[in-house]
Design an enzyme around this catalytic site. Sequence first.
Site, short mmCIF file in Angstrom:
data_model
loop_
_atom_site.label_atom_id
_atom_site.label_comp_id
_atom_site.label_asym_id
_atom_site.label_seq_id
_atom_site.Cartn_x
_atom_site.Cartn_y
_atom_site.Cartn_z
N LYS A 253 -37.13 23.76 25.10
CA LYS A 253 -37.57 23.23 23.81
C LYS A 253 -37.36 24.32 22.77
O LYS A 253 -37.89 25.43 22.92
CB LYS A 253 -39.04 22.81 23.85
CG LYS A 253 -39.50 22.15 22.54
CD LYS A 253 -40.88 21.55 22.67
CE LYS A 253 -41.26 20.77 21.40
NZ LYS A 253 -41.52 21.67 20.26
N HIS B 287 -36.95 20.81 18.14
CA HIS B 287 -37.79 20.70 16.94
C HIS B 287 -36.87 20.96 15.76
O HIS B 287 -36.38 22.07 15.59
CB HIS B 287 -38.93 21.72 16.98
CG HIS B 287 -39.89 21.60 15.85
ND1 HIS B 287 -41.20 21.98 15.94
CD2 HIS B 287 -39.74 21.14 14.57
CE1 HIS B 287 -41.81 21.77 14.79
NE2 HIS B 287 -40.94 21.26 13.94
N ASN C 31 -37.85 16.24 18.12
CA ASN C 31 -39.24 16.56 17.81
C ASN C 31 -39.30 17.09 16.38
O ASN C 31 -38.33 17.64 15.87
CB ASN C 31 -39.76 17.61 18.80
CG ASN C 31 -41.14 18.15 18.45
OD1 ASN C 31 -41.32 19.35 18.35
ND2 ASN C 31 -42.11 17.28 18.27
N GLN D 4 -44.88 23.68 30.44
CA GLN D 4 -44.13 24.56 29.55
C GLN D 4 -44.51 26.01 29.78
O GLN D 4 -45.69 26.36 29.77
CB GLN D 4 -44.34 24.23 28.07
CG GLN D 4 -43.38 25.06 27.20
CD GLN D 4 -43.55 24.87 25.71
OE1 GLN D 4 -44.55 25.27 25.15
NE2 GLN D 4 -42.54 24.28 25.07
N GLY E 160 -41.94 16.42 12.65
CA GLY E 160 -42.11 15.61 11.46
C GLY E 160 -42.29 14.13 11.67
O GLY E 160 -42.44 13.39 10.69
N PRO F 116 -45.90 19.92 23.70
CA PRO F 116 -46.81 21.02 24.08
C PRO F 116 -47.47 21.57 22.83
O PRO F 116 -46.80 21.91 21.85
CB PRO F 116 -45.86 22.05 24.71
CG PRO F 116 -44.51 21.74 24.15
CD PRO F 116 -44.49 20.27 23.87
N MET F 117 -48.81 21.62 22.83
CA MET F 117 -49.56 22.07 21.65
C MET F 117 -50.65 23.04 22.12
O MET F 117 -51.56 22.65 22.87
CB MET F 117 -50.18 20.88 20.93
CG MET F 117 -49.18 19.88 20.39
SD MET F 117 -49.94 18.37 19.73
CE MET F 117 -50.30 17.47 21.26
N CYS G 141 -41.86 28.43 19.67
CA CYS G 141 -43.16 28.78 19.08
C CYS G 141 -43.02 30.02 18.20
O CYS G 141 -42.51 31.05 18.65
CB CYS G 141 -44.18 29.03 20.18
SG CYS G 141 -45.83 29.47 19.54
#
Length: 358
Positions: free
Chosen positions: A145, A177, A217, A76, A219, A23-24, A106
């Site tokens: 996440k 992440h 997630n 998400q 890198g 998700p971005m 986030c």
Amino acid sequence: MTNRATFYSRAVETGTKIFATAPMIDWSDRHFRVFARQLTRNALLFTEMIVADAILRGNRERLLGFDAIEHPVALQLGGNSPEKLAEAARIGEGFGYAEINLNVGCPSDRVQSGTFGACLMREPDLVADCVAAMRAAVSIPVTVKCRIGVDDQDPEVALRDLVSRVTAAGTDAVWVHARKAWLQGLSPKENRDIPPLDYGLVHRLKAENPNLFIGLNGGLQTLSQAVEAMDGLDGVMLGRAAYQDSGVLTGVDRFFPHPLSEGLPSGVFSGPQDLSGEDWEAVRDAMVAYAGEVIARGGRVAHVTRHMVGLFQGFPGVRRYRQILSTDATKPGAGPQVIADAFAAVLSARGAAQDAAE
């Protein structure tokens, strides 16, 4: 909380792996997802984070509508109210999403002001309550996440504590992440690069939770790197690498099965150079047709083409391709033809290079 069978539990039981796009915010919208689906049939595609309050109060079709070709898609959500998240999850399931994912990673100022996202790493009990409420509201998988910690938290403690609580609450998977988030002193961009990666912690977490889906997630720059880093884990998620060099997605189906099927990886391509001119023409034609539909609904071709600029890295003609998509597509009255023109710049240059090499 009792276990239930999902595509995540099946992946753990069978040892099959899941590939996902991350998700971005501002990037993984419906137009990017349609484009990504032309390059991979087997990836699980995530939406950008959508705040639960926006779903409850806003234009749901605009926020949640998507094209059937995008499946499977995970929604998400952002928020910290179990009741609101449960209702937003119920609405999302009604729209046909394959999964509901809670954002606990986030670090942006916007989510900090609302006390959700990475801030929730400090409140594992609340995260567990949110997961339990959403799980009770829907029949599709509910996942989390997260980061490995925030600020001065010890990741060895913070991540394990969060995972323990959300597992007890019934989460179907945890995507990690593998970086801390520093909520003070680093921008969201810096938080994607500066805090050191700790893949080892994620691997130890999986070893301690063999029956829980754990995906990695953070890198990962190439598909081969992702496949290597995933050894011992259940899945891998690429974000910026899959967006900025979207040709990476053409190799996904060779290594990863479709998450909703019980089959084996189905692809034959290891990367964009493997695709023939006919393969690229099929991608072109699909995106031209889709852009026409977007324009017919009142959108602009640039809403689509801005997500396509990262394709064809290393191909002859790519500079002209990018120029057409970045400049010509923004001109008044621009239509789907700009996509055809951009592809022509690459395909003609590639053909000429192949002829010269013979």
